[in-house]
Design a protein around this motif. Structure first.
Motif, short mmCIF file in Angstrom:
data_model
loop_
_atom_site.label_atom_id
_atom_site.label_comp_id
_atom_site.label_asym_id
_atom_site.label_seq_id
_atom_site.Cartn_x
_atom_site.Cartn_y
_atom_site.Cartn_z
N PHE A 89 -3.54 -16.82 4.15
CA PHE A 89 -3.50 -16.94 2.84
C PHE A 89 -4.22 -15.69 2.11
CE2 PHE A 89 -3.52 -21.86 2.81
CZ PHE A 89 -2.40 -21.90 2.86
N ILE A 90 -5.36 -15.29 2.58
CA ILE A 90 -5.98 -14.11 1.95
C ILE A 90 -5.28 -12.93 2.41
CG2 ILE A 90 -8.34 -12.62 2.05
CD1 ILE A 90 -8.64 -15.26 0.82
N ALA A 91 -4.72 -12.69 3.46
CA ALA A 91 -3.90 -11.59 3.92
C ALA A 91 -2.78 -11.41 2.91
CB ALA A 91 -3.57 -11.72 5.33
N ASP A 92 -2.00 -12.61 2.87
CA ASP A 92 -0.62 -12.75 2.21
C ASP A 92 -1.01 -12.38 0.62
OD1 ASP A 92 0.71 -12.87 4.26
OD2 ASP A 92 1.13 -15.21 4.12
N GLY A 93 -2.07 -12.94 0.23
CA GLY A 93 -2.48 -12.63 -1.27
C GLY A 93 -3.01 -11.45 -1.61
N PHE A 94 -3.42 -10.59 -0.66
CA PHE A 94 -3.76 -9.10 -0.79
C PHE A 94 -2.21 -8.53 -0.62
CE2 PHE A 94 -8.23 -9.45 0.63
CZ PHE A 94 -8.92 -9.00 -0.46
N TRP A 95 -1.47 -8.87 0.01
CA TRP A 95 -0.24 -8.33 0.20
C TRP A 95 0.45 -8.40 -1.07
CZ3 TRP A 95 3.40 -9.44 4.75
CH2 TRP A 95 4.48 -8.55 4.80
N ALA A 96 0.58 -9.62 -1.72
CA ALA A 96 1.34 -9.74 -2.84
C ALA A 96 0.81 -8.92 -3.79
CB ALA A 96 1.24 -11.38 -3.22
N PHE A 97 -0.64 -8.88 -4.03
CA PHE A 97 -1.11 -8.09 -5.12
C PHE A 97 -0.64 -6.77 -5.08
CE2 PHE A 97 -4.06 -11.68 -5.82
CZ PHE A 97 -3.67 -11.76 -7.14
N PHE A 98 -0.81 -6.20 -3.56
CA PHE A 98 -0.13 -4.80 -3.56
C PHE A 98 1.14 -4.45 -3.94
CE2 PHE A 98 1.52 -1.72 -0.54
CZ PHE A 98 1.02 -0.55 -0.94
N CYS A 99 2.04 -5.56 -3.59
CA CYS A 99 3.55 -5.45 -3.97
C CYS A 99 3.99 -5.42 -5.55
CB CYS A 99 4.41 -6.82 -3.59
SG CYS A 99 4.78 -6.54 -1.48
N LEU A 100 2.95 -6.21 -6.02
CA LEU A 100 2.89 -6.46 -7.55
C LEU A 100 2.29 -5.00 -8.10
CD1 LEU A 100 1.65 -9.90 -8.36
CD2 LEU A 100 3.77 -8.90 -8.92
N PHE A 101 1.31 -4.33 -7.61
CA PHE A 101 0.84 -3.06 -7.97
C PHE A 101 1.81 -1.83 -7.81
CE2 PHE A 101 -1.15 0.96 -6.72
CZ PHE A 101 -1.70 1.01 -7.68
N MET A 102 2.69 -2.05 -6.71
CA MET A 102 3.55 -1.01 -6.20
C MET A 102 4.90 -1.06 -7.19
SD MET A 102 2.28 0.98 -4.31
CE MET A 102 3.71 2.24 -4.02
N ILE A 103 5.08 -2.43 -7.66
CA ILE A 103 6.26 -2.49 -8.44
C ILE A 103 5.96 -1.96 -9.85
CG2 ILE A 103 7.66 -4.36 -9.63
CD1 ILE A 103 7.35 -6.23 -7.16
N ARG A 104 4.71 -2.03 -10.18
CA ARG A 104 4.22 -1.66 -11.53
C ARG A 104 4.40 0.04 -11.50
NH1 ARG A 104 -1.03 -0.57 -13.93
NH2 ARG A 104 -0.60 -0.08 -16.07
N VAL A 105 3.79 0.58 -10.51
CA VAL A 105 3.67 2.08 -10.33
C VAL A 105 5.30 2.49 -10.30
CG1 VAL A 105 2.91 3.88 -8.52
CG2 VAL A 105 1.45 1.97 -9.38
N SER A 106 5.99 2.00 -9.39
CA SER A 106 7.41 2.30 -9.17
C SER A 106 7.98 2.01 -10.54
CB SER A 106 7.89 1.33 -8.07
OG SER A 106 7.43 1.50 -6.77
N TRP A 107 7.78 1.08 -11.36
CA TRP A 107 8.62 1.14 -12.76
C TRP A 107 8.22 2.17 -13.35
CZ3 TRP A 107 12.14 -2.46 -14.21
CH2 TRP A 107 12.51 -2.32 -15.53
N GLU A 108 6.86 2.81 -13.56
CA GLU A 108 6.57 3.85 -14.42
C GLU A 108 7.16 5.06 -13.80
OE1 GLU A 108 2.11 3.88 -14.19
OE2 GLU A 108 2.20 1.77 -15.53
N TYR A 109 7.29 5.24 -12.40
CA TYR A 109 7.65 6.35 -11.76
C TYR A 109 9.22 6.65 -12.06
CZ TYR A 109 9.35 9.27 -8.00
OH TYR A 109 10.16 10.44 -7.25
N LEU A 110 9.90 5.35 -11.86
CA LEU A 110 11.41 5.38 -12.35
C LEU A 110 11.76 5.70 -13.74
CD1 LEU A 110 12.84 2.45 -9.97
CD2 LEU A 110 13.12 4.83 -9.72
N GLY A 111 10.83 5.25 -14.50
CA GLY A 111 10.88 5.66 -15.92
C GLY A 111 10.68 7.08 -16.36
N VAL A 112 10.05 7.86 -15.57
CA VAL A 112 9.88 9.22 -15.47
C VAL A 112 11.18 9.81 -15.10
CG1 VAL A 112 8.64 11.25 -14.71
CG2 VAL A 112 7.31 9.35 -15.37
N LEU A 113 11.67 9.47 -14.17
CA LEU A 113 12.93 9.92 -13.23
C LEU A 113 14.01 9.66 -14.53
CD1 LEU A 113 12.71 9.11 -9.70
CD2 LEU A 113 12.46 11.23 -10.59
#
Length: 179
Positions: A89-113
């Motif tokens: 649960f802890i490992a998958d929780g960290f993974w889920a938060f990492f995915c959410l973080f990367m979705i946000r960063v990717s969204w901003e990056y795609l906005g620039v593109l």
């Protein structure tokens, strides 16, 4: 409805296999062009690079769905069941938060593109489209992780999430019984 169900189950395989076909065709075309016709095709490197990145991200989502990603399951399964679940649960929780973080960063990056259009040198396509795999890949990984827990919960929440329980009815047990 059947098509949607099939796509839900096999979308990653479809994308990965399509990307591998693009890579194989591009590399084969480049080899034939260079050694047979003594010319260089400029599009093959770019096409195969884009296809490789798409195959990697969709393959990562496939690994989440099938629970083939890197884990130290021997260590987790050697723990008491409650502790093993807690670690997963802890490992998958960290993974889920990492995915959410990367979705946000990717969204901003795609906005620039999107705002500042750049074209690839050989194919001349807008870089927004091949780079969109970032948000697609991390979203697919997060959805497959959530789906794993939804299936685990609906099946009675036994064992570790996404892992098959060992029942002792494996074919290997039958073979060993006859020896």
């Amino acid at each position: 409805m059947r098509l949607l169900k099939w796509l839900e189950r096999h979308i990653e395989e479809l994308i990965c296999c399509s990307c591998l076909v693009v890579i194989a065709v591009a590399v084969f075309a480049q080899v034939v062009a260079r050694y047979v016709f003594e010319i260089a095709l400029h599009w093959t490197e770019e096409a195969s690079s884009i296809a490789m990145v798409w195959a990697v991200y969709t393959g990562a989502s496939l690994c989440v769905r099938e629970r083939f990603h890197i884990r130290i399951l021997v260590a987790v399964q050697s723990l008491p069941p409650r502790m093993g679940r807690f670690v997963i649960f802890i490992a998958d929780g960290f993974w889920a938060f990492f995915c959410l973080f990367m979705i946000r960063v990717s969204w901003e990056y795609l906005g620039v593109l999107w705002k500042y259009t750049t074209r690839s040198p050989s194919l001349g396509i807008d870089q927004f489209y091949p780079q969109s795999i970032l948000i697609i890949g991390y979203t697919l990984m997060l959805l497959r992780l959530i789906q794993t827990y939804a299936h685990w919960w609906s099946d009675g929440a036994r064992g570790l999430p996404g892992m098959l329980e060992e029942t002792g009815d494996a074919p290997l047990d039958d073979i060993e019984a006859h020896l």
